[in-house]
Design an enzyme around this catalytic site. Structure first.
Site, PDB file in Angstrom:
ATOM      1  N   CYS A 157     -26.776   5.728   5.172  1.00  0.00           N
ATOM      2  CA  CYS A 157     -27.721   4.720   5.658  1.00  0.00           C
ATOM      3  C   CYS A 157     -29.039   5.380   6.069  1.00  0.00           C
ATOM      4  O   CYS A 157     -30.096   4.775   5.975  1.00  0.00           O
ATOM      5  CB  CYS A 157     -27.134   3.922   6.803  1.00  0.00           C
ATOM      6  SG  CYS A 157     -26.521   4.937   8.130  1.00  0.00           S
ATOM      7  N   GLU A 198     -25.202  -1.713  12.605  1.00  0.00           N
ATOM      8  CA  GLU A 198     -25.820  -0.483  12.075  1.00  0.00           C
ATOM      9  C   GLU A 198     -26.015  -0.732  10.587  1.00  0.00           C
ATOM     10  O   GLU A 198     -25.052  -0.793   9.832  1.00  0.00           O
ATOM     11  CB  GLU A 198     -24.884   0.694  12.348  1.00  0.00           C
ATOM     12  CG  GLU A 198     -25.613   2.002  12.503  1.00  0.00           C
ATOM     13  CD  GLU A 198     -25.523   2.811  11.246  1.00  0.00           C
ATOM     14  OE1 GLU A 198     -26.462   2.688  10.431  1.00  0.00           O
ATOM     15  OE2 GLU A 198     -24.541   3.541  11.081  1.00  0.00           O
ATOM     16  N   GLU A 223     -33.673  -0.717  -0.321  1.00  0.00           N
ATOM     17  CA  GLU A 223     -32.633   0.297  -0.179  1.00  0.00           C
ATOM     18  C   GLU A 223     -31.834   0.372  -1.477  1.00  0.00           C
ATOM     19  O   GLU A 223     -31.297  -0.625  -1.942  1.00  0.00           O
ATOM     20  CB  GLU A 223     -31.695  -0.058   0.984  1.00  0.00           C
ATOM     21  CG  GLU A 223     -30.608   0.977   1.178  1.00  0.00           C
ATOM     22  CD  GLU A 223     -29.689   0.681   2.364  1.00  0.00           C
ATOM     23  OE1 GLU A 223     -29.106  -0.414   2.402  1.00  0.00           O
ATOM     24  OE2 GLU A 223     -29.561   1.549   3.238  1.00  0.00           O
ATOM     25  N   LYS A 251     -11.456  -3.089  10.346  1.00  0.00           N
ATOM     26  CA  LYS A 251     -11.454  -3.603   8.967  1.00  0.00           C
ATOM     27  C   LYS A 251     -12.195  -2.603   8.093  1.00  0.00           C
ATOM     28  O   LYS A 251     -13.421  -2.570   8.068  1.00  0.00           O
ATOM     29  CB  LYS A 251     -12.152  -4.968   8.929  1.00  0.00           C
ATOM     30  CG  LYS A 251     -11.626  -5.940   7.884  1.00  0.00           C
ATOM     31  CD  LYS A 251     -11.787  -5.485   6.448  1.00  0.00           C
ATOM     32  CE  LYS A 251     -13.185  -5.657   5.929  1.00  0.00           C
ATOM     33  NZ  LYS A 251     -13.371  -5.053   4.590  1.00  0.00           N
TER      34      LYS A 251
END
Ligand code: NAI
Ligand code: MG
Length: 511
Positions: A317, A283, A415, A209
């Protein structure tokens, strides 16, 4: 994700925006692909529309304009894709022996390489990243598949010397089953390769996906897997948004979920998989500290720290988003970074002069802009950037560097996932290690020093799944990658990620 050495070095060019009509710049195969009408799902060897006929538009972040329509998969489509994967697993895929699996993965790698120009253009167009970076992603995806192509013939069980008399006890390593693999938009094809390669090596079938912002190269990956000769249903591609992903995770036919994306969604998926006892790897996000010690090679540290945060427009990330500089060098380092940032050229990915592309979407632009506002509101100062403005419809944000930041500010804790760096001074090692670790995240950490014992001492103190010494973001398919704490569960890459797609069966035979 990863800063690699194909990145252009900082500095040199002047800052400016150059919105252009990007689709016209594509070469023929990429243009033919995006002009071929609504992009459909890949399920088995069929190319269906979504069951309810819905589509969505994928946008060019350099202009904000639609590239093409894409099928918006729903629950029925997820079920159909999972059924196709199960049929492959119980049928033709089961009969594919290890050496053949290896050959098929290598064939897929070769097809990606052969179609590399088209894939890089599609990636640059859909995600916004400079074409040279997209080419690097495609090359890394090929390498990833080649690494895992080596594994099928090396997946071995053990014979166990149990105490029972006249018993043969051994283990088999079997594919975990049907996988749901949900990937983000920052490295679309590369993240897809990170996911599908170990699943294919383990003998699993999967439903991939892609993110709604960047579905195009995943669709091509599904087509190329069929062309490579994988049994239909081995690799299905279900395009759509978060609801599509949630329907896929919920499908009872899924045995294993692999997700890369936000920590918020990762927690939700982890919860669901916990309840259903599905295997799961996550993750997730980061707020990675990058520490410049007093004896560091400052030229290397400044250059590495600059790319460590601004590479991929900060949308990695493992971006080094919190910079701690020893007080002796703080002003010098900040001055040099601000100069590089001021000279950086931000522009459309398909413009060869662009050093950094736009951020991926309007939503991401607004999110990053609101973090920049919050930094200014809380009293930080912008030594570079700091005033994002929509320009020509694209989502361009110039590299932003904050000084006057305290550990408590939102820009220092949360973040941002954009080209925003906070720089803070420190005095000693214990202090900086404590401040570096004072975060819910633990994906990466970096340090710059010439003192070998300080380097390894500090590396041992940092709570992070990846520590970079005198570099930022080294990466290889063989080296495990993943997070401590809220940055994730499990590891991508290497044999660690292969294990995530295998079950162990222990067989006892009384002789
Ligand atoms: P997201 O986590 O919502 O999306 C990532 C993927 O998950 C996409 O394919 C999306 O369609 C899918 N998804 C979304 N909701 C889902 C659900 N409930 N169940 C299953 N799948 C779902 O991330 P988004 O909204 O694109 O970005 C938000 C923030 O997430 C970013 O600002 C950044 O901080 C972080 N992020 C981190 C990434 C990483 O590499 N660790 C990558 C992308 C985003
Ligand atoms: Mg797009």
């Amino acid at each position: 994700m990863v800063y690699r050495d194909y990145v252009a070095s900082p500095g040199g060019l002047s800052f400016g925006f150059m919105p252009t009509a990007t689709i016209d710049q594509l070469s023929e195969p990429a243009r033919a692909f995006v002009s071929s009408g609504p992009q459909r799902l890949v399920i088995g060897d069929e190319r269906p529309e979504a069951a309810d006929g819905r589509t969505f538009e994928t946008l060019d972040p350099a202009t904000g304009e639609a590239i093409c329509e894409v099928a918006q998969g729903g629950g029925d489509d997820a079920a159909r894709a999972v059924a196709a994967a199960r049929a492959a697993l119980d049928g033709p895929l089961r009969k594919v022996h290890a050496a053949k699996r290896s050959a098929l993965i290598n064939a897929l790698a070769e097809l990606i390489k052969a179609n590399g120009d088209e894939l890089a253009e599609l990636e640059s167009l859909d995600n916004g990243k400079p074409l040279a970076m997209a080419r690097g992603d495609i090359a890394a995806a090929v390498n990833h598949l080649r690494y895992y192509a080596g594994w099928p013939t090396k997946i071995e069980g053990e014979t166990i010397p149990v105490s029972a008399r006249d018993v043969l006890c051994y283990t088999l390593r079997e594919p975990v089953g049907v996988c749901a693999q949900i990937v983000p938009w920052n490295f679309p094809l590369l993240m897809a390769a990170w996911k599908v390669a170990p699943a294919l090596a383990a003998g699993c079938a999967t439903v991939l996906k892609p993110a709604e912002q960047t579905p195009l190269t995943a669709i091509r990956l599904g087509e190329l897997a069929l062309e490579a000769g994988f049994p239909p249903g081995t690799l299905n591609v279900l395009t759509g948004d978060g609801e599509t992903g949630a329907a896929l995770v919920d499908d009872p036919g899924v045995q294993k979920v692999a997700f890369t994306g936000s920590t918020v969604v990762g927690r939700e998926i982890g919860e669901k998989c916990g309840r259903a006892l599905k295997r799961v790897t996550l993750e997730l996000g980061g707020k990675s500290p990058n520490i410049i010690l007093p004896d560091a090679d400052l030229d290397a540290a400044v250059k590495g720290s600059f790319q460590g945060i601004y590479f991929n427009s900060g949308q990695s990330c493992n971006a080094g988003s919190r910079l701690y500089v020893h007080g002796d060098h703080y002003d010098d380092v900040v001055g040099r970074l601000a100069q590089f940032a001021g000279e950086a050229k931000v522009g459309p990915g398909l413009d060869p002069d662009s050093q950094f592309g736009p951020v991926v979407s309007e939503e991401q632009f607004d999110r990053v802009a609101s973090y920049i506002d919050s930094g200014l509101d809380e009293g930080a100062e912008a030594a570079a950037g700091g005033a994002p403005e929509r320009n020509g419809g694209g989502y361009f944000i110039e590299p932003t560097l904050f000084t006057g930041v305290t550990d408590e500010m939102r820009v220092a804790r949360e973040e941002i996932f954009g080209p925003v760096l906070v720089a803070m001074p420190f005095d000693d090692l214990e202090e900086v290690a404590r401040r570096a670790n004072d975060t819910e995240y633990g994906l990466a950490a970096g340090l710059w020093t010439r003192d070998i014992s300080q380097a390894h001492k500090l590396a041992g103190m940092l709570e992070a799944g990846n520590v970079y010494i005198n570099t930022w973001g080294g990466g290889d398919p063989a080296a495990p990658f993943g997070g401590y704490k809220a940055s994730g569960i499990g590891r991508e890459k290497g044999h660690a990620n292969l294990d995530a797609y295998l079950e162990t069966k222990t067989v006892w035979a009384q002789l």
